[in-house]
Design an enzyme around this catalytic site. Structure first.
Site, short mmCIF file in Angstrom:
data_model
loop_
_atom_site.label_atom_id
_atom_site.label_comp_id
_atom_site.label_asym_id
_atom_site.label_seq_id
_atom_site.Cartn_x
_atom_site.Cartn_y
_atom_site.Cartn_z
N THR A 1 0.83 -1.20 0.00
CA THR A 1 0.00 0.00 0.00
C THR A 1 0.87 1.26 0.00
O THR A 1 0.52 2.26 -0.63
CB THR A 1 -0.96 0.02 1.20
N ASP A 2 1.99 1.21 0.69
CA ASP A 2 2.92 2.35 0.68
C ASP A 2 3.57 2.53 -0.68
O ASP A 2 3.74 3.66 -1.15
CB ASP A 2 4.00 2.13 1.73
N VAL A 3 3.97 1.43 -1.29
CA VAL A 3 4.63 1.51 -2.59
C VAL A 3 3.67 2.09 -3.63
O VAL A 3 4.03 2.98 -4.42
CB VAL A 3 5.15 0.13 -3.03
#
Length: 453
Positions: free
Chosen positions: A194-196
């Site tokens: 989700t961060d990427v």
């Protein structure tokens, strides 16, 4: 604007680019930490932007402490080496370690933001505005600024200021529910995906707004959240749910709407076969010497193969179990059938690099020595990307402050009272991430940021 690029350290790639880097001359004030924001700013740095990473003295980015594993040996004082997590998303940046609770330190960062083309931050809503570093304050001084806020949940989300960690958003977005074995529990993806995805979305939004800002002088307030990025990144699964009104089934290492498109066991290892259309399925059957599976009307089309998934997968599994993975890799690659071996991460890196994918580059770190790094997923044919080591905490503090107009006597005073950190005088070979001044616990009211491991 103050030109904070003059005398910049790190230096350009010594091999020299064949053409100007696309973002040469673009200044980025990076007030983000952990993964999503730093990943976005690293991508900008890989394209030539000059990124100043603002960190808290004595602590720095949270990921500086996220180990083991560490790169390089421990220092003489017992401190660790460089955290692999931090190294993964902070190359090609400079570090300014300054206390935002110190009036002069805060003023310097306000000047940095006002003199930058791009500002990226992931503070909790409200905190950044109280510091005079929010969009309204920065754009008042610099109307052309592209200002990007990264959060776990978007600016209109209720309840407000909800913290967002990757595993929470994997659960809330439906990503976790669609991952894992069909008969087993929901599973998170092995990396903070989700961060990427959010970092990629942030970079795309920044670049689009930057193009307009350069043409018109009009800036933009960009937001990128983990929840929106992940929901968007579920692509066909979200559309499938909307079309059917039902939750997509969890199918493990298979595909909900394509067959065969999954992991199969060979005699010694696992492989993936991805026959994504009818023509590829026909090639697969010929390569496996099973023309009967190609001719069977149940399997002639993909909808038929989906309807008869269990029978077909059983037939293919029986064939593939008879030979080792290397046999099937050679045979199916030669037949033009998409196939891959299930590899570990290190094996995957070495294999891709050996195959000519140019994945790895080695940078000389001032304390950890030679460090291999994974290149960004894009390539610019005309321009080799820059490569400088992820910075030590406060490595460039003095130089950046000088570029912002802070005289040496004031910098000395700020260092003396702990408002600014710079690396200590120890030889480079003996320095680690341990701060030059004793670390201090953050005050209870210290500015906090959304963090997304």
């Amino acid at each position: 604007m103050t030109d904070i690029r003059s005398g910049a350290d790190p230096a350009p790639d010594p091999t020299g680019p064949a053409a100007p880097l696309p973002l040469a001359g673009v200044r980025v004030a990076d007030l983000s930490r952990v993964l999503a924001g730093p990943y976005a700013t690293m991508l900008l740095a890989d394209m030539g932007a000059e990124v100043v990473k603002v960190e808290q003295p004595g602590r720095g980015d949270d990921t500086r402490a996220w180990g083991p594993p560490w790169a390089g040996p421990a220092d003489g004082g017992g401190g660790p080496g460089e955290a692999a997590y931090f190294l993964s998303v902070n190359r090609n940046k400079r570090s300014l370690a300054v206390d935002l609770k110190d009036p002069e330190g805060l003023a310097a960062v306000q000047e940095l933001c006002a003199s930058s083309d791009v500002v990226v931050q992931n503070f909790r809503p409200g905190v950044i505005d109280r510091l005079g570093l929010g969009y309204e304050a920065v754009s008042a001084r610099n109307p052309a600024v592209v200002y990007c806020s990264v959060s776990g949940f978007g600016p209109e989300h209720e309840p407000a200021a909800r913290p967002g960690f990757d595993i929470v958003v994997q659960a809330e977005s439906g990503l976790m529910a669609t991952t894992g074995p069909a008969e087993g529990p929901a599973s998170k993806v092995g990396v903070a995906l989700t961060d990427v995805l959010t970092g990629l979305n942030a970079a795309v939004g920044i670049l689009g707004a930057l193009m307009r800002a350069r043409a018109t002088g009009r800036g933009e307030n960009v937001s990128a959240s983990l929840i929106n990025s992940t929901l968007s990144g579920l692509v066909n699964l979200t559309q499938q749910a909307l079309v059917t009104g039902a939750e997509p089934a969890r199918v493990g290492n298979a595909h909900t709407t394509i067959v065969p498109y999954q992991v199969f066991p060979a005699s010694d290892a696992e492989i993936v076969v991805a026959a994504g259309n009818d023509a590829l399925y026909q090639r697969l059957c010929r390569a496996l010497d099973r023309p009967d599976l190609a001719e069977d009307p149940r399997y002639a089309t993909n909808p038929g193969r989906v309807a008869h998934r269990d029978e077909l997968v059983g037939e293919l599994s029986a064939v593939l179990r008879a030979e080792p993975a290397d046999h099937w890799m050679d045979l199916l690659v030669g037949a033009g059938v998409p196939v891959g071996r299930v590899r570990g991460v290190l094996d995957a890196l070495r294999t891709a690099d050996a195959a000519g994918d140019d994945v790895l580059r080695t940078v000389e770190h001032p304390t950890a020595g030679p460090v291999e790094q994974v290149r960004a997923g894009f390539r610019l044919e005309s321009t080799p990307p820059p490569l400088t080591a992820p910075p030590l905490l406060g490595q460039h503090s003095r130089r950046i402050l000088a570029e912002l107009g802070v005289d040496a006597a004031r910098v000395d005073a700020m260092v003396g009272r702990g408002a600014v950190q710079e690396p200590g005088p120890a030889p480079a070979a003996d320095r680690r991430t341990a701060p030059a001044t004793p670390p201090q616990a953050a005050p209870a009211d210290a500015p906090r940021r959304d963090t997304h491991p």
